[in-house]
Design a protein around this motif. Structure first.
Motif, PDB file in Angstrom:
ATOM      1  N   ASP A 182       0.622  -1.155  -0.010  1.00  0.00           N
ATOM      2  CA  ASP A 182      -0.023  -0.064   0.062  1.00  0.00           C
ATOM      3  C   ASP A 182       0.905   1.102  -0.219  1.00  0.00           C
ATOM      4  O   ASP A 182       0.435   2.168   0.755  1.00  0.00           O
ATOM      5  N   THR A 183       1.735   1.419  -0.931  1.00  0.00           N
ATOM      6  CA  THR A 183       2.336   2.508  -0.925  1.00  0.00           C
ATOM      7  C   THR A 183       1.571   3.511  -1.714  1.00  0.00           C
ATOM      8  O   THR A 183       2.080   4.814  -1.324  1.00  0.00           O
ATOM      9  N   LYS A 184       0.621   3.299  -2.285  1.00  0.00           N
ATOM     10  CA  LYS A 184      -0.349   4.142  -2.609  1.00  0.00           C
ATOM     11  C   LYS A 184      -1.547   4.276  -1.784  1.00  0.00           C
ATOM     12  O   LYS A 184      -2.159   3.245  -1.659  1.00  0.00           O
ATOM     13  N   LEU A 185      -1.742   5.162  -1.202  1.00  0.00           N
ATOM     14  CA  LEU A 185      -2.587   5.348  -0.054  1.00  0.00           C
ATOM     15  C   LEU A 185      -4.085   5.233  -0.704  1.00  0.00           C
ATOM     16  O   LEU A 185      -4.546   5.901  -1.566  1.00  0.00           O
ATOM     17  N   ASN A 186      -5.033   4.327  -0.034  1.00  0.00           N
ATOM     18  CA  ASN A 186      -6.292   4.594  -0.205  1.00  0.00           C
ATOM     19  C   ASN A 186      -6.712   4.150  -1.811  1.00  0.00           C
ATOM     20  O   ASN A 186      -7.607   4.659  -2.325  1.00  0.00           O
ATOM     21  N   PHE A 214      -4.517  -0.808  -6.582  1.00  0.00           N
ATOM     22  CA  PHE A 214      -2.940  -0.782  -6.191  1.00  0.00           C
ATOM     23  C   PHE A 214      -2.784  -2.042  -5.354  1.00  0.00           C
ATOM     24  O   PHE A 214      -2.172  -2.782  -5.426  1.00  0.00           O
ATOM     25  N   VAL A 215      -3.513  -2.153  -4.390  1.00  0.00           N
ATOM     26  CA  VAL A 215      -3.545  -3.031  -3.028  1.00  0.00           C
ATOM     27  C   VAL A 215      -3.603  -4.431  -3.943  1.00  0.00           C
ATOM     28  O   VAL A 215      -3.009  -5.336  -3.743  1.00  0.00           O
ATOM     29  N   LYS A 216      -4.873  -4.628  -4.684  1.00  0.00           N
ATOM     30  CA  LYS A 216      -5.235  -5.753  -5.443  1.00  0.00           C
ATOM     31  C   LYS A 216      -3.886  -6.155  -6.160  1.00  0.00           C
ATOM     32  O   LYS A 216      -3.574  -7.428  -6.274  1.00  0.00           O
ATOM     33  N   ARG A 217      -3.428  -5.228  -7.052  1.00  0.00           N
ATOM     34  CA  ARG A 217      -2.436  -5.466  -8.162  1.00  0.00           C
ATOM     35  C   ARG A 217      -1.148  -6.087  -7.080  1.00  0.00           C
ATOM     36  O   ARG A 217      -0.708  -7.108  -7.630  1.00  0.00           O
ATOM     37  N   GLN A 218      -1.005  -5.563  -6.013  1.00  0.00           N
ATOM     38  CA  GLN A 218       0.131  -6.141  -5.145  1.00  0.00           C
ATOM     39  C   GLN A 218       0.153  -7.277  -4.586  1.00  0.00           C
ATOM     40  O   GLN A 218       0.959  -8.029  -4.546  1.00  0.00           O
ATOM     41  N   ILE A 219      -1.241  -7.555  -4.045  1.00  0.00           N
ATOM     42  CA  ILE A 219      -1.527  -8.827  -3.718  1.00  0.00           C
ATOM     43  C   ILE A 219      -1.325 -10.047  -4.757  1.00  0.00           C
ATOM     44  O   ILE A 219      -0.901 -11.011  -4.601  1.00  0.00           O
ATOM     45  N   ARG A 220      -1.755  -9.637  -5.817  1.00  0.00           N
ATOM     46  CA  ARG A 220      -1.414 -10.566  -7.194  1.00  0.00           C
ATOM     47  C   ARG A 220      -0.183 -10.812  -7.354  1.00  0.00           C
ATOM     48  O   ARG A 220       0.348 -11.749  -7.998  1.00  0.00           O
ATOM     49  N   LEU A 221       0.672  -9.825  -7.590  1.00  0.00           N
ATOM     50  CA  LEU A 221       2.180  -9.634  -7.456  1.00  0.00           C
ATOM     51  C   LEU A 221       2.766 -10.881  -6.660  1.00  0.00           C
ATOM     52  O   LEU A 221       3.676 -11.487  -6.959  1.00  0.00           O
ATOM     53  N   LEU A 222       2.378 -10.662  -5.378  1.00  0.00           N
ATOM     54  CA  LEU A 222       2.616 -11.254  -4.194  1.00  0.00           C
ATOM     55  C   LEU A 222       2.533 -12.850  -4.706  1.00  0.00           C
ATOM     56  O   LEU A 222       3.491 -13.543  -4.503  1.00  0.00           O
ATOM     57  N   ALA A 278       4.988  -9.940   2.050  1.00  0.00           N
ATOM     58  CA  ALA A 278       4.667  -8.628   1.942  1.00  0.00           C
ATOM     59  C   ALA A 278       4.564  -7.910   3.102  1.00  0.00           C
ATOM     60  O   ALA A 278       4.384  -8.515   4.120  1.00  0.00           O
ATOM     61  N   ILE A 279       4.288  -6.748   3.016  1.00  0.00           N
ATOM     62  CA  ILE A 279       4.351  -5.726   4.170  1.00  0.00           C
ATOM     63  C   ILE A 279       3.303  -4.649   3.796  1.00  0.00           C
ATOM     64  O   ILE A 279       3.344  -4.184   2.702  1.00  0.00           O
ATOM     65  N   GLY A 280       2.438  -4.491   4.518  1.00  0.00           N
ATOM     66  CA  GLY A 280       1.404  -3.474   4.484  1.00  0.00           C
ATOM     67  C   GLY A 280       1.113  -2.796   5.886  1.00  0.00           C
ATOM     68  O   GLY A 280       1.973  -2.790   6.824  1.00  0.00           O
ATOM     69  N   HIS A 281       0.195  -2.009   5.941  1.00  0.00           N
ATOM     70  CA  HIS A 281      -0.190  -1.173   6.919  1.00  0.00           C
ATOM     71  C   HIS A 281      -1.530  -1.048   7.449  1.00  0.00           C
ATOM     72  O   HIS A 281      -2.505  -1.482   6.677  1.00  0.00           O
ATOM     73  N   PRO A 282      -1.927  -0.647   8.689  1.00  0.00           N
ATOM     74  CA  PRO A 282      -3.178  -0.858   9.219  1.00  0.00           C
ATOM     75  C   PRO A 282      -4.121   0.235   8.752  1.00  0.00           C
ATOM     76  O   PRO A 282      -5.237   0.823   9.428  1.00  0.00           O
ATOM     77  N   TYR A 283      -4.321   0.433   7.457  1.00  0.00           N
ATOM     78  CA  TYR A 283      -5.325   1.330   6.739  1.00  0.00           C
ATOM     79  C   TYR A 283      -6.408   0.318   6.318  1.00  0.00           C
ATOM     80  O   TYR A 283      -6.292  -0.762   6.071  1.00  0.00           O
ATOM     81  N   THR A 303      -8.395   0.507   3.909  1.00  0.00           N
ATOM     82  CA  THR A 303      -8.472   0.264   2.532  1.00  0.00           C
ATOM     83  C   THR A 303      -7.646  -1.128   2.354  1.00  0.00           C
ATOM     84  O   THR A 303      -7.876  -2.057   1.737  1.00  0.00           O
ATOM     85  N   THR A 304      -6.601  -1.175   2.990  1.00  0.00           N
ATOM     86  CA  THR A 304      -5.720  -2.480   2.580  1.00  0.00           C
ATOM     87  C   THR A 304      -6.086  -3.486   3.520  1.00  0.00           C
ATOM     88  O   THR A 304      -6.221  -4.773   3.013  1.00  0.00           O
ATOM     89  N   MET A 305      -6.934  -3.492   4.672  1.00  0.00           N
ATOM     90  CA  MET A 305      -7.595  -4.566   5.432  1.00  0.00           C
ATOM     91  C   MET A 305      -8.901  -4.979   4.475  1.00  0.00           C
ATOM     92  O   MET A 305      -9.169  -6.405   4.499  1.00  0.00           O
ATOM     93  N   SER A 306      -9.749  -4.011   4.189  1.00  0.00           N
ATOM     94  CA  SER A 306     -10.671  -4.624   3.382  1.00  0.00           C
ATOM     95  C   SER A 306     -10.345  -5.416   2.039  1.00  0.00           C
ATOM     96  O   SER A 306     -10.911  -6.395   1.648  1.00  0.00           O
ATOM     97  N   VAL A 307      -9.347  -4.964   1.255  1.00  0.00           N
ATOM     98  CA  VAL A 307      -8.757  -5.654  -0.195  1.00  0.00           C
ATOM     99  C   VAL A 307      -8.051  -7.030   0.608  1.00  0.00           C
ATOM    100  O   VAL A 307      -8.299  -8.054  -0.085  1.00  0.00           O
ATOM    101  N   LEU A 308      -7.640  -7.032   1.650  1.00  0.00           N
ATOM    102  CA  LEU A 308      -6.871  -8.360   2.096  1.00  0.00           C
ATOM    103  C   LEU A 308      -8.130  -9.310   2.373  1.00  0.00           C
ATOM    104  O   LEU A 308      -7.969 -10.452   2.105  1.00  0.00           O
ATOM    105  N   ASP A 309      -9.219  -8.821   2.979  1.00  0.00           N
ATOM    106  CA  ASP A 309     -10.255  -9.733   3.311  1.00  0.00           C
ATOM    107  C   ASP A 309     -10.747 -10.445   2.089  1.00  0.00           C
ATOM    108  O   ASP A 309     -11.144 -11.621   1.984  1.00  0.00           O
ATOM    109  N   GLN A 310     -11.093  -9.574   0.794  1.00  0.00           N
ATOM    110  CA  GLN A 310     -11.561 -10.018  -0.236  1.00  0.00           C
ATOM    111  C   GLN A 310     -10.490 -10.869  -0.996  1.00  0.00           C
ATOM    112  O   GLN A 310     -10.821 -12.058  -1.363  1.00  0.00           O
ATOM    113  N   GLU A 311      -9.522 -10.572  -1.125  1.00  0.00           N
ATOM    114  CA  GLU A 311      -8.364 -11.350  -1.875  1.00  0.00           C
ATOM    115  C   GLU A 311      -7.861 -12.526  -0.967  1.00  0.00           C
ATOM    116  O   GLU A 311      -7.723 -13.705  -1.883  1.00  0.00           O
TER     117      GLU A 311
END
Length: 264
Positions: free
Chosen positions: A182-186, A190-198, A210-215, A217-225
């Motif tokens: 999540d180097t791009k906030l909210n 971008f988060v989805k693409r990074q998870i797929r890259l992972l 991977a490393i993320g932050h307690p945002y 947006t990040t947590m919502s996308v993680l739950d989905q992916e």
């Protein structure tokens, strides 16, 4: 290094060898910068997923959130602040180039002792310090001298980092970050693409971190992916297990016979 540490380090290499064939690709995810915000911290720690949490020392909620993570059987890291190339506020426990050896060692030990139940250490910032061989040698020497057998995660805030090499020299289990989520906030896409890259890295190499932050947006996308991982034959594991898997893969590659050269 004690005999105990050498034995455990050896077991990390030998015991998991069969996993290289038996297990699917594996990923682990660390959520950084925990300790400042109680609500965000509790939300990410109460996640159903086996995430790891890198907690900054001596922040308002550091100890409370470390205890909560432990109660939830989540893995905890000490997020050690380290000097960056650009002047930035680092906060309590910061490791800097101008410290004496005694100050440096004391700061490392005090920060580690401030976070209960820690299994590992990662660097917070550190684009300057992690490039400095003497500083990383001193850091790893201090970690290796302790009795809690901690691993080290290089957040890889600079391509010039020597932290991993120093950790290996002191027989400290270690990995480096492959993807920042999540180097791009909210930015959900971008988060989805990074998870797929992972996942792609893990499918190719067998493991990825991977490393993320307690945002939010990040947590919502993680739950989905992350709910889709089973369909991709990828498993989410703890950081300590990912280190073991990585060691097994590396050992397998090292011990495999080289392809025979064809003779005319």
């Amino acid at each position: 290094m004690s005999l105990y540490k050498l034995i455990v380090a050896g077991l990390c290499l030998v015991i998991p060898l069969h996993w290289a064939h038996a297990e699917s690709a594996a990923i682990a995810i660390i959520i950084d910068d925990i300790g400042h915000n109680l609500r965000f911290g509790e939300r990410v720690i109460n996640s159903e997923w086996p995430l790891a949490y890198s907690i900054l020392p001596a922040r308002p909620y550091s100890v409370h959130l470390a205890k909560l993570a432990h109660q939830n059987d989540k893995e905890i890291l000490v997020h050690l602040p380290m000097q960056a190339t650009k002047p930035q506020p680092l906060g309590y426990g910061a490791l800097t180039m101008d410290m004496t050896k005694q100050e440096f060692t004391q700061a490392v030990n005090t920060s580690i002792d401030a976070i209960p139940f820690a299994r590992g250490i990662s660097n917070h910032m550190g684009s300057l310090l992690t490039r400095h061989v003497d500083s990383m040698e001193q850091l790893m020497q201090t970690i290796a001298s302790r009795d809690d057998y901690l691993y080290f995660i290089d957040s890889k805030t600079t391509t010039g980092s020597v932290a991993g090499q120093s950790a290996s020299r002191y027989h400290i289990p270690n990995l480096q970050r492959d993807v920042f989520l999540d180097t791009k906030l909210n930015d959900e896409e971008f988060v989805k693409r990074q998870i797929r890259l992972l996942v792609k890295i893990a499918e190719r190499r067998g493991y990825a971190l991977a490393i993320g932050h307690p945002y939010g947006t990040t947590m919502s996308v993680l739950d989905q992916e992350l709910s889709q991982l089973d369909k991709q034959d990828v498993q989410l594991v703890t950081v300590s297990k990912l280190i073991e898997i990585a060691k097994a893969k590396q050992w397998q590659a090292y011990s495999s016979p080289s392809p025979r050269v064809a003779k005319n």
